[in-house]
Design an enzyme around this catalytic site. Structure first.
Site, mmCIF file in Angstrom:
data_model
loop_
_atom_site.group_PDB
_atom_site.id
_atom_site.type_symbol
_atom_site.label_atom_id
_atom_site.label_comp_id
_atom_site.label_asym_id
_atom_site.label_seq_id
_atom_site.Cartn_x
_atom_site.Cartn_y
_atom_site.Cartn_z
ATOM 1 N N ASP A 99 -6.809 10.781 0.265
ATOM 2 C CA ASP A 99 -5.418 11.407 0.654
ATOM 3 C C ASP A 99 -5.385 13.006 0.810
ATOM 4 O O ASP A 99 -4.618 13.507 0.118
ATOM 5 C CB ASP A 99 -4.433 10.843 -0.449
ATOM 6 N N ILE A 115 6.336 7.802 -4.092
ATOM 7 C CA ILE A 115 5.110 8.396 -3.822
ATOM 8 C C ILE A 115 4.896 8.679 -2.444
ATOM 9 O O ILE A 115 5.780 8.483 -1.669
ATOM 10 C CB ILE A 115 4.068 7.392 -4.399
ATOM 11 N N GLU A 169 2.556 2.998 3.934
ATOM 12 C CA GLU A 169 2.713 3.997 3.135
ATOM 13 C C GLU A 169 2.300 5.363 3.831
ATOM 14 O O GLU A 169 1.743 5.256 4.916
ATOM 15 C CB GLU A 169 2.005 3.857 1.797
#
Length: 322
Positions: free
Chosen positions: A42, A155, A209
């Site tokens: 990430d 998140i 996401e």
């Protein structure tokens, strides 16, 4: 199933598609060569005002890497020496996820998430720094949170300014990608902010996401990671994109299919040894856009590593990875 590479790394030509099908590429470029500390998950990257680059990531107390040339990366420790105490409300180890770095109002802003796997009892926090370097961050606590009674998961934050207002996209699974307006002074959710819905999928578990929003021309482009991460060579992560003329949507793909109905053009997916491309972010470097992401290296037991590619734009405005 791994996708076969059908052409040279830079040949990302569009294929003919059936009506109503979002465009895809017959081949995808390999990530640009990097050396040194390649392991990352990430990633969020920025070119510092002082010169050089810093990347922050999931792992550690927001793991840090630095580079002078965007090629050779060094381990630079962590953003924080110790987890802020409030993180432990969301997991037993004070483990942060998916940071996002930006520069605004003379400071660097680092957003991040704290949560536990498989729950939406989650929160997004923010810290600031004058230099952007690890060890210089001051934490300012929660920006926005979600509970198990909510239909979203707080998140994977991503910041963007639009028409003088500050916005944060976020979300993972549950009902997909959401957005709230932030107070430009505090960097936290504006009082009474509406939670806008940007993207989801019609199929449970709604595996979308990690949003990132980029302004190009008259459009805002929403990049998101689809399918499953975090499983090494079994990961199926891929990056899709849609666009809108309004920051809050609706975002649609090149066929006009809304991202709220499962739409999205495939921008980058696994190929060769580079499996599960996702967890993406973007940054500007000398006037050019760069896509940062992680992939799982099939030649190294599925270790997550840093991927960097140029992000260019076609005449019709749609992005291409080079």
């Amino acid at each position: 199933m791994k996708r076969l590479r059908l052409a040279a790394p830079l040949a990302a030509a569009a294929v003919a598609l059936l009506p109503g099908t979002a465009r895809a590429d017959v081949a995808y470029p390999d990530p640009q060569p990097v050396t040194g500390q390649e392991v990352i998950h990430d990633p969020t990257v920025i070119r510092l005002k002082s010169g050089g680059y810093v990347a922050y990531s999931t792992g550690g107390v927001i793991g840090a890497r630095t580079s002078e040339d965007r090629v050779h990366w060094k381990d630079a420790g962590n953003a924080f020496a110790e987890p802020p105490s409030w993180w432990y409300e969301y997991n037993d180890t004070g483990d942060p996820w998916a940071p996002d770095i930006s520069y605004r109002a003379g400071r660097y802003w680092l957003y991040y998430a704290v949560s536990s796997w498989g729950t939406n009892h989650s929160a997004i926090g923010v810290a600031t720094s004058r230099t952007g370097l690890p060890g210089t961050w001051t934490d300012h606590g929660k920006v926005f949170s979600s509970e198990t009674t909510d239909h979203w998961n707080a998140i994977d934050p991503a910041l963007i300014e639009a028409d003088g207002r500050l916005w944060m996209a976020f979300g993972s699974y549950w009902t997909g990608i959401r957005m709230v307006e932030l107070d430009g002074t505090t960097g936290k959710a504006a009082r009474g902010a509406t939670v806008h819905h940007l993207a989801t999928r019609p199929d449970a578990p709604y595996a979308v996401e990690g949003p990132e929003i980029v302004k190009h021309g008259r459009h805002y482009y929403l990049f998101a990671s689809y399918d499953a991460c975090c499983s090494g060579v079994d990961s199926t992560y891929k990056i899709k994109v849609g666009r809108s003329t309004d920051i809050t949507g609706p975002y649609v793909d090149s066929t006009g299919r809304p991202m709220l109905e499962g739409g999205g053009d495939l921008l980058l997916e696994g190929h060769g040894r580079f499996i599960g491309t996702g967890g993406q972010s973007t940054f500007r470097d000398r006037g050019r856009d760069v896509l940062a992401y992680h992939y799982y290296d099939a030649a190294d037991d599925g270790t997550p590593k840093l991927g960097l590619n140029r992000l260019t734009w076609k005449k019709d405005g749609w992005p291409v990875v080079r």
